[in-house]
Design a protein around this motif. Structure first.
Motif, PDB file in Angstrom:
ATOM      1  N   HIS A 213       0.874  -1.158   0.000  1.00 42.10           N
ATOM      2  CA  HIS A 213       0.000   0.000   0.000  1.00 42.10           C
ATOM      3  C   HIS A 213       0.919   1.218   0.000  1.00 42.10           C
TER       4      HIS A 213
ATOM      5  N   LEU B 108       0.961   3.706   1.730  1.00 43.41           N
ATOM      6  CA  LEU B 108       1.312   4.142   3.083  1.00 43.41           C
ATOM      7  C   LEU B 108       2.291   3.196   3.777  1.00 43.41           C
TER       8      LEU B 108
ATOM      9  N   CYS C  44      -3.847  14.154   9.417  1.00 41.33           N
ATOM     10  CA  CYS C  44      -3.505  12.947   8.667  1.00 41.33           C
ATOM     11  C   CYS C  44      -3.447  13.213   7.183  1.00 41.33           C
TER      12      CYS C  44
ATOM     13  N   ALA D 280      -0.243  12.356   5.085  1.00 38.73           N
ATOM     14  CA  ALA D 280      -0.300  11.352   4.024  1.00 38.73           C
ATOM     15  C   ALA D 280       0.100  11.975   2.687  1.00 38.73           C
ATOM     16  N   GLU D 281      -0.323  13.210   2.494  1.00 39.23           N
ATOM     17  CA  GLU D 281       0.003  13.919   1.262  1.00 39.23           C
ATOM     18  C   GLU D 281       1.515  14.067   1.120  1.00 39.23           C
TER      19      GLU D 281
ATOM     20  N   PHE E 187       3.771  12.384   2.544  1.00 39.80           N
ATOM     21  CA  PHE E 187       4.425  11.092   2.430  1.00 39.80           C
ATOM     22  C   PHE E 187       4.229  10.492   1.045  1.00 39.80           C
ATOM     23  N   SER E 188       3.012  10.508   0.533  1.00 40.83           N
ATOM     24  CA  SER E 188       2.755   9.886  -0.766  1.00 40.83           C
ATOM     25  C   SER E 188       3.435  10.632  -1.901  1.00 40.83           C
TER      26      SER E 188
ATOM     27  N   LEU F 175       4.235   6.921   9.741  1.00 41.58           N
ATOM     28  CA  LEU F 175       4.310   6.455   8.360  1.00 41.58           C
ATOM     29  C   LEU F 175       5.778   6.264   7.984  1.00 41.58           C
ATOM     30  N   PRO F 176       6.137   5.337   7.162  1.00 42.73           N
ATOM     31  CA  PRO F 176       5.307   4.251   6.661  1.00 42.73           C
ATOM     32  C   PRO F 176       4.869   3.301   7.777  1.00 42.73           C
TER      33      PRO F 176
ATOM     34  N   LEU G  51      -6.097   0.699   6.360  1.00 40.43           N
ATOM     35  CA  LEU G  51      -4.857   1.428   6.636  1.00 40.43           C
ATOM     36  C   LEU G  51      -5.057   2.931   6.870  1.00 40.43           C
ATOM     37  N   PRO G  52      -5.739   3.644   5.964  1.00 40.23           N
ATOM     38  CA  PRO G  52      -5.912   5.078   6.219  1.00 40.23           C
ATOM     39  C   PRO G  52      -6.678   5.329   7.516  1.00 40.23           C
TER      40      PRO G  52
ATOM     41  N   VAL H   6      -4.384   4.957  10.460  1.00 44.39           N
ATOM     42  CA  VAL H   6      -3.527   6.126  10.671  1.00 44.39           C
ATOM     43  C   VAL H   6      -4.310   7.252  11.341  1.00 44.39           C
TER      44      VAL H   6
END
Lengths: 291, 136
Positions: A65, A67, A146, A150-151, A153-154, A182-183, A222-223, A226
């Protein structure tokens, strides 16, 4: 030697301070009970989610995934959860000491709470975004944080996201901790070293079937995992804040009371000394006249 | 007779934790009846009605979206909401639903919309279950 008037004035001012700290103590202890209950109530959920996820990822096979992607760490983001207000003892000092350990060049901060935000200014750290959270943390507060994390990180801007917060252990004990968000690698609850009433161990089963599919279930889980971790972090931080403030204010009130006692004693001593002095003057004057 | 250890946990509390005979879940692909010795399964549930069979009696719960982990002797339900059908306060829920409706028409951030929609779905589910139970 200070005059009686000076001491009276000081007693009055200390009394006023004691009144204020006492009021703050009452407010904090009321809030503390609520915040502590919220933090404790949230733990089983996060705990169970963790276990599920651990079991699921173990039997999902080749599942990956976005993440969970592990990269060499060139840059990292740190979510700094501090308080908005001071007067809570060493809470923020201890927290910021942890935060200061991150390399200034490689780290961007996401701050939640004003104290941490002010610190990033003083310590010359980069801030990606500033967040606020309510006194009774709401889930939306966590979601906003979050989303940004997440932004970052991705998009590859950062390769790891950590969270720095104060873990609530007891009213008298709160500990600043740093955990990786994360991860998603090690599936440990953020408030791990706490005794949570353990759900029965059911991790022995090795192979799970997934419905509709592993990708669907884990992709949704997963999301959510988090955001609930972050939500729990906010709850823990609030519980810690109010507990620390309650204790700090109680100490302040106690100190003020002791100070009043000491000052009153001194005041009485000086008052008596003055009376004695006056008497002496009168009698010696009378004796001088009489002779 | 074999029993299942059912555990229902919401963010607010551990709602249910006891041995039951079977449980019916509102799965994403339709209702799931879980009996002891079920194959290990990991799945998602929708808003809906969860029926617990315990000591020969049925207990109905309104649940929100969530995840379920099933092993042969254990069912763990992780959901946003779990309320006993008998404890649903219709007037209160109806009010909450209307408030959510009003809020959805306002300018909101994405996160707020998500949360409001969830509370709306919760309220709707509760009402449906309550009304269905009153009819039957």
């Amino acid at each position: 030697m200070p005059s009686t008037r000076d001491i009276r004035r000081r007693i009055k001012s200390v009394k006023n301070t004691a009144q204020i700290t006492k009021a703050m103590q009452m407010v904090a202890s009321a809030k503390m009970r609520k915040a502590q209950m919220a933090a404790l109530a949230g733990r089983p959920y996060v705990d169970l989610m963790n276990k599920m996820l651990a079991a699921a990822t173990a039997s999902a096979g080749e599942f990956t995934h976005p993440l969970m992607e592990q990269r060499p760490i060139a840059k990292r983001a740190v979510i700094l959860v501090s308080t908005d207000k001071g007067l809570c003892g060493g809470l923020n000092t201890n927290l910021l000491r942890e935060a200061g350990r991150f390399d200034a060049k490689e780290t961007v901060f996401l701050t939640a709470g004003r104290k941490g935000d002010q610190w990033t200014g003083r310590a010359k750290r980069t801030v990606a975004e500033r967040f606020t959270y309510h006194d009774n943390p709401r889930f939306t507060d966590a979601l906003a944080i979050c989303k940004k994390a997440a932004e970052l990180f991705s998009s590859g801007e950062v390769d790891q996201v950590d969270v720095v917060f104060t873990n609530f252990i007891s009213t008298l004990n709160q500990k600043p901790v740093v955990r990786q968000l994360l991860p998603i690698v090690e599936l440990k609850p953020l408030s791990a070293d706490l005794k949570v009433e353990s759900t029965e161990s059911h991790l022995a089963v090795s192979e799970y079937q997934f419905e509709p599919s592993a990708t669907d279930v884990l992709g949704n889980l997963l999301p959510k995992y988090v955001s609930y971790q972050v939500y729990q972090v906010l709850l823990e931080a609030k519980a810690s804040e109010h507990s620390a403030r309650m204790v700090a204010m109680k100490n302040a009130t106690d100190n003020a009371k002791q100070l009043i006692k000491d000052l009153t004693l001194e005041y009485n001593k000086i008052r008596q000394a003055n009376i004695t002095k006056e008497l002496l003057e009168i009698t010696s004057a009378a004796m001088a006249m009489g002779s | 007779m074999a029993t299942l250890r059912l555990e229902i946990v919401t963010p607010e509390a551990r709602v249910f934790s006891a041995d039951v005979e079977n449980v019916a879940l509102p799965g994403v692909d339709g209702e799931l009846g879980i009996y002891p010795l079920h194959v290990p399964l990991m799945t998602q549930i929708n808003c809906g009605e969860l029926v617990i069979r315990q000591n020969g009696k049925n207990r109905h719960l309104a649940v929100g979206e969530g995840f379920v982990e099933i092993t042969g002797d254990h069912v763990a339900v992780l959901t946003d909401m779990a309320i006993d059908a008998d404890l649903i306060d219709e007037a209160k829920v109806e009010k909450a639903r209307r408030e959510a409706e009003v809020r959805l028409n306002q300018q909101l951030s994405d996160e707020e919309i998500a949360v409001t929609e969830a509370s709306m779905a919760h309220a709707t589910t509760q009402l449906e279950i309550k009304r269905r139970r009153q009819v039957s």
